[in-house]
Design a protein around this motif. Structure first.
Motif, PDB file in Angstrom:
ATOM      1  N   HIS A  63      17.104  79.786   7.403  1.00  0.00           N
ATOM      2  CA  HIS A  63      16.724  81.201   7.467  1.00  0.00           C
ATOM      3  C   HIS A  63      17.699  81.989   8.340  1.00  0.00           C
ATOM      4  O   HIS A  63      18.136  83.085   7.965  1.00  0.00           O
ATOM      5  CB  HIS A  63      15.296  81.333   7.997  1.00  0.00           C
ATOM      6  CG  HIS A  63      14.882  82.734   8.265  1.00  0.00           C
ATOM      7  ND1 HIS A  63      14.490  83.593   7.262  1.00  0.00           N
ATOM      8  CD2 HIS A  63      14.831  83.450   9.413  1.00  0.00           C
ATOM      9  CE1 HIS A  63      14.211  84.777   7.798  1.00  0.00           C
ATOM     10  NE2 HIS A  63      14.408  84.708   9.097  1.00  0.00           N
ATOM     11  N   SER A  64      18.044  81.440   9.494  1.00  0.00           N
ATOM     12  CA  SER A  64      18.934  82.142  10.418  1.00  0.00           C
ATOM     13  C   SER A  64      20.320  82.342   9.830  1.00  0.00           C
ATOM     14  O   SER A  64      20.884  83.442   9.897  1.00  0.00           O
ATOM     15  CB  SER A  64      19.039  81.373  11.735  1.00  0.00           C
ATOM     16  OG  SER A  64      17.792  81.340  12.371  1.00  0.00           O
ATOM     17  N   MET A  65      20.887  81.287   9.250  1.00  0.00           N
ATOM     18  CA  MET A  65      22.230  81.423   8.669  1.00  0.00           C
ATOM     19  C   MET A  65      22.240  82.402   7.505  1.00  0.00           C
ATOM     20  O   MET A  65      23.175  83.200   7.365  1.00  0.00           O
ATOM     21  CB  MET A  65      22.774  80.055   8.251  1.00  0.00           C
ATOM     22  CG  MET A  65      23.223  79.222   9.429  1.00  0.00           C
ATOM     23  SD  MET A  65      24.023  77.666   8.963  1.00  0.00           S
ATOM     24  CE  MET A  65      22.591  76.608   8.767  1.00  0.00           C
ATOM     25  N   LYS A  66      21.204  82.366   6.674  1.00  0.00           N
ATOM     26  CA  LYS A  66      21.130  83.318   5.557  1.00  0.00           C
ATOM     27  C   LYS A  66      20.987  84.747   6.081  1.00  0.00           C
ATOM     28  O   LYS A  66      21.563  85.674   5.511  1.00  0.00           O
ATOM     29  CB  LYS A  66      19.968  82.971   4.626  1.00  0.00           C
ATOM     30  CG  LYS A  66      20.245  81.764   3.758  1.00  0.00           C
ATOM     31  CD  LYS A  66      19.083  81.472   2.826  1.00  0.00           C
ATOM     32  CE  LYS A  66      19.391  80.313   1.908  1.00  0.00           C
ATOM     33  NZ  LYS A  66      18.263  79.999   1.014  1.00  0.00           N
ATOM     34  N   ALA A  67      20.236  84.923   7.160  1.00  0.00           N
ATOM     35  CA  ALA A  67      20.056  86.257   7.733  1.00  0.00           C
ATOM     36  C   ALA A  67      21.371  86.787   8.315  1.00  0.00           C
ATOM     37  O   ALA A  67      21.680  87.972   8.178  1.00  0.00           O
ATOM     38  CB  ALA A  67      18.965  86.244   8.798  1.00  0.00           C
ATOM     39  N   TYR A  68      22.159  85.928   8.957  1.00  0.00           N
ATOM     40  CA  TYR A  68      23.481  86.357   9.432  1.00  0.00           C
ATOM     41  C   TYR A  68      24.369  86.721   8.249  1.00  0.00           C
ATOM     42  O   TYR A  68      25.104  87.705   8.284  1.00  0.00           O
ATOM     43  CB  TYR A  68      24.158  85.259  10.254  1.00  0.00           C
ATOM     44  CG  TYR A  68      23.600  85.072  11.635  1.00  0.00           C
ATOM     45  CD1 TYR A  68      23.554  86.127  12.545  1.00  0.00           C
ATOM     46  CD2 TYR A  68      23.138  83.834  12.051  1.00  0.00           C
ATOM     47  CE1 TYR A  68      23.043  85.946  13.821  1.00  0.00           C
ATOM     48  CE2 TYR A  68      22.637  83.643  13.329  1.00  0.00           C
ATOM     49  CZ  TYR A  68      22.589  84.712  14.204  1.00  0.00           C
ATOM     50  OH  TYR A  68      22.097  84.532  15.466  1.00  0.00           O
ATOM     51  N   LYS A  69      24.284  85.936   7.199  1.00  0.00           N
ATOM     52  CA  LYS A  69      25.126  86.153   6.012  1.00  0.00           C
ATOM     53  C   LYS A  69      24.779  87.454   5.296  1.00  0.00           C
ATOM     54  O   LYS A  69      25.666  88.200   4.895  1.00  0.00           O
ATOM     55  CB  LYS A  69      24.991  84.959   5.059  1.00  0.00           C
ATOM     56  CG  LYS A  69      25.918  85.022   3.858  1.00  0.00           C
ATOM     57  CD  LYS A  69      25.769  83.772   3.021  1.00  0.00           C
ATOM     58  CE  LYS A  69      26.510  83.898   1.728  1.00  0.00           C
ATOM     59  NZ  LYS A  69      27.888  83.478   1.827  1.00  0.00           N
ATOM     60  N   ASP A  70      23.489  87.749   5.141  1.00  0.00           N
ATOM     61  CA  ASP A  70      23.105  88.955   4.399  1.00  0.00           C
ATOM     62  C   ASP A  70      22.944  90.189   5.282  1.00  0.00           C
ATOM     63  O   ASP A  70      22.593  91.263   4.807  1.00  0.00           O
ATOM     64  CB  ASP A  70      21.861  88.716   3.545  1.00  0.00           C
ATOM     65  CG  ASP A  70      20.578  88.522   4.355  1.00  0.00           C
ATOM     66  OD1 ASP A  70      20.522  88.915   5.536  1.00  0.00           O
ATOM     67  OD2 ASP A  70      19.614  87.972   3.785  1.00  0.00           O
ATOM     68  N   MET A  78      28.816  85.585  14.610  1.00  0.00           N
ATOM     69  CA  MET A  78      28.273  84.754  13.532  1.00  0.00           C
ATOM     70  C   MET A  78      28.554  85.292  12.134  1.00  0.00           C
ATOM     71  O   MET A  78      28.762  84.508  11.202  1.00  0.00           O
ATOM     72  CB  MET A  78      26.760  84.579  13.706  1.00  0.00           C
ATOM     73  CG  MET A  78      26.367  83.593  14.774  1.00  0.00           C
ATOM     74  SD  MET A  78      27.033  81.933  14.511  1.00  0.00           S
ATOM     75  CE  MET A  78      26.313  81.498  12.935  1.00  0.00           C
ATOM     76  N   ALA A  79      28.566  86.593  11.969  1.00  0.00           N
ATOM     77  CA  ALA A  79      28.753  87.171  10.628  1.00  0.00           C
ATOM     78  C   ALA A  79      29.999  86.631   9.925  1.00  0.00           C
ATOM     79  O   ALA A  79      29.907  86.155   8.779  1.00  0.00           O
ATOM     80  CB  ALA A  79      28.766  88.696  10.701  1.00  0.00           C
ATOM     81  N   PRO A  80      31.173  86.650  10.545  1.00  0.00           N
ATOM     82  CA  PRO A  80      32.344  86.119   9.846  1.00  0.00           C
ATOM     83  C   PRO A  80      32.303  84.593   9.672  1.00  0.00           C
ATOM     84  O   PRO A  80      32.936  84.064   8.767  1.00  0.00           O
ATOM     85  CB  PRO A  80      33.532  86.535  10.719  1.00  0.00           C
ATOM     86  CG  PRO A  80      32.978  86.931  12.027  1.00  0.00           C
ATOM     87  CD  PRO A  80      31.541  87.281  11.813  1.00  0.00           C
ATOM     88  N   GLN A  81      31.553  83.903  10.526  1.00  0.00           N
ATOM     89  CA  GLN A  81      31.464  82.450  10.420  1.00  0.00           C
ATOM     90  C   GLN A  81      30.678  82.017   9.182  1.00  0.00           C
ATOM     91  O   GLN A  81      30.954  80.967   8.604  1.00  0.00           O
ATOM     92  CB  GLN A  81      30.817  81.848  11.668  1.00  0.00           C
ATOM     93  CG  GLN A  81      31.578  82.102  12.945  1.00  0.00           C
ATOM     94  CD  GLN A  81      32.975  81.507  12.922  1.00  0.00           C
ATOM     95  OE1 GLN A  81      33.184  80.391  12.457  1.00  0.00           O
ATOM     96  NE2 GLN A  81      33.931  82.273  13.409  1.00  0.00           N
ATOM     97  N   VAL A  82      29.695  82.809   8.795  1.00  0.00           N
ATOM     98  CA  VAL A  82      28.829  82.415   7.680  1.00  0.00           C
ATOM     99  C   VAL A  82      29.138  83.142   6.378  1.00  0.00           C
ATOM    100  O   VAL A  82      28.597  82.779   5.343  1.00  0.00           O
ATOM    101  CB  VAL A  82      27.336  82.616   8.033  1.00  0.00           C
ATOM    102  CG1 VAL A  82      26.926  81.758   9.217  1.00  0.00           C
ATOM    103  CG2 VAL A  82      27.018  84.071   8.282  1.00  0.00           C
ATOM    104  N   GLU A  83      30.011  84.134   6.419  1.00  0.00           N
ATOM    105  CA  GLU A  83      30.211  84.981   5.242  1.00  0.00           C
ATOM    106  C   GLU A  83      30.651  84.218   3.990  1.00  0.00           C
ATOM    107  O   GLU A  83      30.290  84.596   2.880  1.00  0.00           O
ATOM    108  CB  GLU A  83      31.168  86.130   5.535  1.00  0.00           C
ATOM    109  CG  GLU A  83      32.608  85.729   5.723  1.00  0.00           C
ATOM    110  CD  GLU A  83      33.503  86.917   6.070  1.00  0.00           C
ATOM    111  OE1 GLU A  83      33.048  88.065   5.983  1.00  0.00           O
ATOM    112  OE2 GLU A  83      34.657  86.671   6.444  1.00  0.00           O
ATOM    113  N   ILE A  90      25.043  75.951   3.716  1.00  0.00           N
ATOM    114  CA  ILE A  90      23.984  76.276   4.677  1.00  0.00           C
ATOM    115  C   ILE A  90      22.960  75.154   4.744  1.00  0.00           C
ATOM    116  O   ILE A  90      22.536  74.740   5.826  1.00  0.00           O
ATOM    117  CB  ILE A  90      23.333  77.637   4.318  1.00  0.00           C
ATOM    118  CG1 ILE A  90      24.331  78.767   4.589  1.00  0.00           C
ATOM    119  CG2 ILE A  90      22.024  77.842   5.057  1.00  0.00           C
ATOM    120  CD1 ILE A  90      23.901  80.129   4.083  1.00  0.00           C
ATOM    121  N   GLU A  91      22.558  74.626   3.592  1.00  0.00           N
ATOM    122  CA  GLU A  91      21.582  73.535   3.558  1.00  0.00           C
ATOM    123  C   GLU A  91      22.139  72.280   4.224  1.00  0.00           C
ATOM    124  O   GLU A  91      21.432  71.587   4.954  1.00  0.00           O
ATOM    125  CB  GLU A  91      21.170  73.240   2.120  1.00  0.00           C
ATOM    126  CG  GLU A  91      20.353  74.348   1.498  1.00  0.00           C
ATOM    127  CD  GLU A  91      20.127  74.168   0.009  1.00  0.00           C
ATOM    128  OE1 GLU A  91      20.817  73.330  -0.629  1.00  0.00           O
ATOM    129  OE2 GLU A  91      19.264  74.874  -0.533  1.00  0.00           O
TER     130      GLU A  91
END
Length: 114
Positions: A63-70, A78-83, A90-91
């Motif tokens: 949930h956290s990684m998807k929230a940073y991504k979207d 974090m935003a550029p790390q997960v984009e 993510i899973e």
């Protein structure tokens, strides 16, 4: 007979609602190398500025990684790390970090060493 059908239906609904860990921890370990700079190699950050990921719940990490991504969670680091992470990435990361031993804090007075 009706109670057996209701029981079977309840079991199916319960199983369908349970979170399934779809990620591959071994793949997550490989993908986690960039995370180590801030969060530590196993997700146990030694810096208070960066949260510990080790031992966190799988669903929370996803949930956290998807929230940073979207953009639901805002963080300029974090935003550029997960984009560019895929759902599978993510899973996998969540599976790896959720299986690591996190911080254990003794709470019982007899367990605290002096």
């Amino acid at each position: 007979m009706m109670s057996k059908i209701l029981f079977a239906a309840a079991v199916v609904l319960l199983a369908a609602s349970a979170p399934a860990i779809a990620g591959d921890p071994a793949a997550g370990k490989q993908k986690a190398q960039p995370c180590a700079a801030c969060h530590g190699p196993d997700g146990n950050s030694v810096a208070s500025d960066f949260p510990r990921l080790a031992g966190q719940h799988y669903d929370y990490l996803v949930h956290s990684m998807k929230a940073y991504k979207d953009g639901g969670r805002k963080n300029p680091i974090m935003a550029p790390q997960v984009e560019k992470l895929t759902v599978r990435d993510i899973e996998d990361l969540a599976a790896y970090f959720s299986e690591q031993k996190g911080l254990v804090v003794p709470t019982h007075p007899l367990m605290v060493r002096h």
